[in-house]
Design a protein around this motif. Structure first.
Motif, mmCIF file in Angstrom:
data_model
loop_
_atom_site.group_PDB
_atom_site.id
_atom_site.type_symbol
_atom_site.label_atom_id
_atom_site.label_comp_id
_atom_site.label_asym_id
_atom_site.label_seq_id
_atom_site.Cartn_x
_atom_site.Cartn_y
_atom_site.Cartn_z
ATOM 1 N N ASP A 142 49.423 35.616 18.558
ATOM 2 C CA ASP A 142 48.269 34.926 19.118
ATOM 3 C C ASP A 142 47.295 35.935 19.722
ATOM 4 N N VAL A 143 46.034 35.530 19.794
ATOM 5 C CA VAL A 143 45.023 36.355 20.450
ATOM 6 C C VAL A 143 45.274 36.321 21.960
ATOM 7 N N LYS A 144 45.361 37.495 22.578
ATOM 8 C CA LYS A 144 45.629 37.561 24.016
ATOM 9 C C LYS A 144 44.356 37.249 24.804
ATOM 10 N N PRO A 145 44.425 36.369 25.790
ATOM 11 C CA PRO A 145 43.223 36.005 26.551
ATOM 12 C C PRO A 145 42.677 37.169 27.368
ATOM 13 N N ARG A 146 41.365 37.252 27.441
ATOM 14 C CA ARG A 146 40.669 38.293 28.197
ATOM 15 C C ARG A 146 40.166 37.746 29.531
ATOM 16 N N LEU A 147 39.705 38.645 30.376
ATOM 17 C CA LEU A 147 39.130 38.258 31.662
ATOM 18 C C LEU A 147 37.997 37.256 31.473
ATOM 19 N N PRO A 148 37.773 36.388 32.457
ATOM 20 C CA PRO A 148 36.686 35.420 32.348
ATOM 21 C C PRO A 148 35.338 36.119 32.155
ATOM 22 N N PHE A 149 34.481 35.512 31.349
ATOM 23 C CA PHE A 149 33.155 36.058 31.058
ATOM 24 C C PHE A 149 32.415 36.427 32.342
ATOM 25 N N GLU A 150 32.403 35.492 33.304
ATOM 26 C CA GLU A 150 31.626 35.699 34.526
ATOM 27 C C GLU A 150 32.218 36.764 35.425
ATOM 28 N N GLN A 161 42.299 34.810 40.032
ATOM 29 C CA GLN A 161 43.379 33.827 40.094
ATOM 30 C C GLN A 161 43.310 32.879 38.888
ATOM 31 N N THR A 162 42.106 32.502 38.495
ATOM 32 C CA THR A 162 41.947 31.666 37.299
ATOM 33 C C THR A 162 42.496 32.387 36.076
ATOM 34 N N TYR A 163 42.195 33.661 35.983
ATOM 35 C CA TYR A 163 42.703 34.453 34.857
ATOM 36 C C TYR A 163 44.220 34.577 34.921
ATOM 37 N N ASN A 164 44.766 34.733 36.119
ATOM 38 C CA ASN A 164 46.227 34.775 36.269
ATOM 39 C C ASN A 164 46.882 33.531 35.667
ATOM 40 N N GLU A 165 46.296 32.369 35.935
ATOM 41 C CA GLU A 165 46.856 31.112 35.422
ATOM 42 C C GLU A 165 46.792 31.073 33.892
ATOM 43 N N THR A 166 45.700 31.578 33.327
ATOM 44 C CA THR A 166 45.548 31.609 31.870
ATOM 45 C C THR A 166 46.580 32.539 31.242
ATOM 46 N N VAL A 167 46.725 33.730 31.824
ATOM 47 C CA VAL A 167 47.665 34.725 31.291
ATOM 48 C C VAL A 167 49.099 34.231 31.429
ATOM 49 N N SER A 168 49.420 33.633 32.560
ATOM 50 C CA SER A 168 50.766 33.128 32.785
ATOM 51 C C SER A 168 51.117 32.048 31.754
ATOM 52 N N SER A 169 50.178 31.162 31.476
ATOM 53 C CA SER A 169 50.409 30.123 30.471
ATOM 54 C C SER A 169 50.591 30.732 29.086
ATOM 55 N N TYR A 170 49.815 31.768 28.789
ATOM 56 C CA TYR A 170 49.917 32.459 27.496
ATOM 57 C C TYR A 170 51.319 33.030 27.304
ATOM 58 N N GLY A 214 49.605 40.785 38.775
ATOM 59 C CA GLY A 214 50.964 41.282 38.997
ATOM 60 C C GLY A 214 51.297 42.433 38.069
ATOM 61 N N GLN A 215 50.920 42.311 36.799
ATOM 62 C CA GLN A 215 51.151 43.394 35.843
ATOM 63 C C GLN A 215 50.431 44.657 36.267
ATOM 64 N N MET A 216 49.161 44.510 36.650
ATOM 65 C CA MET A 216 48.351 45.676 37.015
ATOM 66 C C MET A 216 48.877 46.341 38.287
ATOM 67 N N ALA A 217 49.253 45.525 39.281
ATOM 68 C CA ALA A 217 49.763 46.097 40.526
ATOM 69 C C ALA A 217 51.049 46.876 40.283
ATOM 70 N N LYS A 218 51.917 46.325 39.440
ATOM 71 C CA LYS A 218 53.174 47.003 39.120
ATOM 72 C C LYS A 218 52.926 48.321 38.394
ATOM 73 N N MET A 219 52.043 48.291 37.397
ATOM 74 C CA MET A 219 51.765 49.494 36.618
ATOM 75 C C MET A 219 51.094 50.575 37.465
#
Length: 249
Positions: free
Chosen positions: A171-179, A199-208, A223-228
């Motif tokens: 699947d295509v991985k979702p990107r950060l919100p346009f705005e 936070q909105t993007y977190n919800e999208t990525v988590s669902s993905y 969470g991924q970015m903070a860990k890395m």
């Protein structure tokens, strides 16, 4: 929407390829597409190394962190920042170019030129029905990568690009919100709005991830970015780059 934009918006990284090498015609066409990218002041401060030798591909796969698809792909390209030829330009023209060639500005030009060329190649490859994956893992051990590729002074392997016939359809991985990444006139730093967008993007990525892994993962992007980013990587880079005669002043 035209077919070029559809190809770009449908991008996904491919990590499993059919056992089918690219033809010389395909390779030549992809390199020509890369060369058609914009380049700062026509400096053309990059080179591309195509790796066909199976032993070299296997070694590079190991150096990249055991990424097997580096060795098992249609073709493996390595994009390099390259100011070696410009050193030769100075010799040919009787000019001392050292200060320019060792500047941070020209190092940035070389990196940007290489990235633009690689993205041109990627879009061209995907338009041909091929799949691609960028390999930043080569920077895990650039001294060893440089030895394998025999790159001279003022040449830095930046990343690899696997190109081949896809044997998967992720699947295509979702990107950060346009705005969140497009601003008009000035950067928007309003704290609450900024974090709400993340936070909105977190919800999208988590669902993905939840859907992709049948509930086994539900990672968030922050969470991924903070860990890395809590574990600095490749901290040898500045010393290595300067040792190659780049980014010294």
């Amino acid at each position: 929407m035209n077919s070029t934009i559809e190809t770009i918006l449908n991008h996904r990284s491919i990590r499993k390829f059919k056992d089918q090498p690219l033809t010389d015609e395909q390779i030549n066409l992809l390199v020509k597409a890369a060369q058609s990218a914009s380049t700062s002041s026509n400096v053309q401060a990059y080179s591309i190394i195509g790796v066909k030798d199976p032993d070299k591909k296997q070694k590079l796969a190991e150096l990249a962190g055991g990424q097997s698809y580096v060795a098992h792909t249609g073709h493996f390209f390595v994009f390099c920042a390259d100011l070696f030829r410009h050193q030769k330009v100075g010799e040919m023209e009787g000019a001392d170019l050292t200060e320019s060639l060792e500047s941070t500005e020209k190092f940035m030009v070389a990196i940007i030129d290489a990235a633009l060329a690689a993205q041109n190649m990627s879009v061209a490859a995907e338009s041909m029905g091929l799949g691609i994956c960028y390999i930043g893992g080569l920077r895990n051990n650039l001294p060893a990568v440089s030895d394998v590729l025999k790159t001279p002074e003022r040449v830095i392997p930046l990343f690899g690009l696997t190109v081949g016939h896809p044997d998967q359809n992720p699947d295509v991985k979702p990107r950060l919100p346009f705005e969140h990444l497009y601003f008009e006139d000035e950067y928007d730093t309003e704290d609450q709005r900024y974090k709400e967008q993340l936070q909105t993007y977190n919800e999208t990525v988590s669902s993905y991830y939840h859907e992709r892994t049948e509930g086994k993962r539900s990672d968030t992007w922050t969470g991924q970015m903070a860990k890395m980013l809590s574990h600095p990587q490749r901290m040898y880079m500045k010393e290595f780059v300067q040792g190659k005669g780049l980014d010294k002043q």
